[in-house]
Design an enzyme around this catalytic site. Structure first.
Site, PDB file in Angstrom:
ATOM      1  N   PRO A   1      23.059  10.376  13.515  1.00 42.62           N
ATOM      2  CA  PRO A   1      22.818   9.150  12.753  1.00 42.62           C
ATOM      3  C   PRO A   1      23.591   9.146  11.445  1.00 42.62           C
ATOM      4  CG  PRO A   1      21.052  10.683  12.338  1.00 42.62           C
ATOM      5  CD  PRO A   1      21.941  11.325  13.380  1.00 42.62           C
TER       6      PRO A   1
ATOM      7  N   GLY B   1      25.854  14.069   7.791  1.00 40.94           N
ATOM      8  CA  GLY B   1      26.908  14.994   7.378  1.00 40.94           C
ATOM      9  C   GLY B   1      28.074  15.116   8.340  1.00 40.94           C
TER      10      GLY B   1
ATOM     11  N   SER C   1      31.002  13.402   8.539  1.00 40.54           N
ATOM     12  CA  SER C   1      32.293  13.413   7.853  1.00 40.54           C
ATOM     13  C   SER C   1      32.473  14.696   7.045  1.00 40.54           C
ATOM     14  CB  SER C   1      32.442  12.196   6.946  1.00 40.54           C
ATOM     15  OG  SER C   1      32.377  11.011   7.698  1.00 40.54           O
TER      16      SER C   1
ATOM     17  N   ASP D   1      37.584  10.085  12.107  1.00 42.02           N
ATOM     18  CA  ASP D   1      36.268   9.756  11.568  1.00 42.02           C
ATOM     19  C   ASP D   1      35.806   8.405  12.100  1.00 42.02           C
ATOM     20  OD1 ASP D   1      34.036  10.381  10.022  1.00 42.02           O
ATOM     21  OD2 ASP D   1      34.810   9.381   8.240  1.00 42.02           O
ATOM     22  N   GLU D   2      34.498   8.217  12.161  1.00 50.42           N
ATOM     23  CA  GLU D   2      33.897   6.950  12.594  1.00 50.42           C
ATOM     24  C   GLU D   2      34.376   6.543  13.991  1.00 50.42           C
ATOM     25  OE1 GLU D   2      31.497   5.949  10.816  1.00 50.42           O
ATOM     26  OE2 GLU D   2      31.918   6.425   8.733  1.00 50.42           O
TER      27      GLU D   2
ATOM     28  N   CYS E   1      14.773  11.836   7.346  1.00 45.75           N
ATOM     29  CA  CYS E   1      14.195  10.496   7.341  1.00 45.75           C
ATOM     30  C   CYS E   1      14.059  10.012   5.893  1.00 45.75           C
ATOM     31  CB  CYS E   1      12.834  10.518   8.020  1.00 45.75           C
ATOM     32  SG  CYS E   1      12.008   8.902   8.040  1.00 45.75           S
TER      33      CYS E   1
ATOM     34  N   CYS F   1      10.064   9.866   5.190  1.00 47.76           N
ATOM     35  CA  CYS F   1       9.152  11.007   5.110  1.00 47.76           C
ATOM     36  C   CYS F   1       9.845  12.361   4.973  1.00 47.76           C
ATOM     37  CB  CYS F   1       8.226  11.027   6.325  1.00 47.76           C
ATOM     38  SG  CYS F   1       9.065  11.437   7.875  1.00 47.76           S
TER      39      CYS F   1
END
Length: 176
Positions: free
Chosen positions: A11, A15, A17, A74-75, A136, A139
């Site tokens: 997600p 980290g 990249s 990247d991406e 998250c 939390c």
């Protein structure tokens, strides 16, 4: 000898990249690529931990790819039509067949928790697949999902903490 494909996926805020930039040398034999669609960082790969490196903004695979020993992309999830001309998975296979090592960082799923097909294809091709998690935003638990804070009507959309958060199973919800 065939090149090696490594894929960092997870997600936002995991980290990806940072791994791409810290795990591989910054030398003339390494070509860094960033999708032309993502204009947030200009012609560079940039991580949230302060690492950055000049990159070529691309909307198609570079013709001079074989001149490099290693390509960092990247991406990778943005490398799809209409933002990318061609099939990036096939282009990467072609580079691997020429002995070029390729490392890709990208989101594995979109904000609806649906897989990015291009990243699934790269996972299947990968010699090394490194799944990453974030924390998250609600939390602090391990988070495998990217959540969009509000509906925008766009599936592919660049943004940062202004638009997205990392979320765990308990706190993930669709903005729609």
């Amino acid at each position: 000898m065939r090149g090696i494909l490594t894929v960092f996926a997870g997600p936002m805020f995991a980290g990806k990249s940072a791994h791409l930039l810290s795990d591989y040398p910054d030398d003339a034999a390494t070509l860094c690529l960033a999708p032309a669609f993502d204009t947030r960082s200009g012609a560079q790969i940039k991580s949230r931990v302060g690492l950055s490196r000049a990159a070529r903004s691309v909307s198609s695979w570079p013709e001079d790819f074989a001149a490099y020993r290693h390509i960092l992309l990247d991406e990778g999830h943005f490398m799809i039509a209409p933002h990318y001309k061609g099939d990036v998975a096939r282009d990467i296979e072609r580079a691997l067949d020429k002995g070029v090592n390729v490392t890709v960082a990208g989101l594995d799923t979109d904000y609806r928790r649906e897989a990015f097909v291009v990243m699934d294809r790269l996972r299947a091709l990968a010699d090394h697949y490194v799944p990453l998690t974030a924390r998250c935003h609600r939390c602090g638990a391990p988070a495998a999902w990217t959540a969009k804070k509000r509906p925008t009507g766009h599936l592919l959309e660049t943004g940062d903490e202004d638009l997205y958060e990392a979320r765990c199973d308990t706190h993930w919800q669709s903005p729609d």
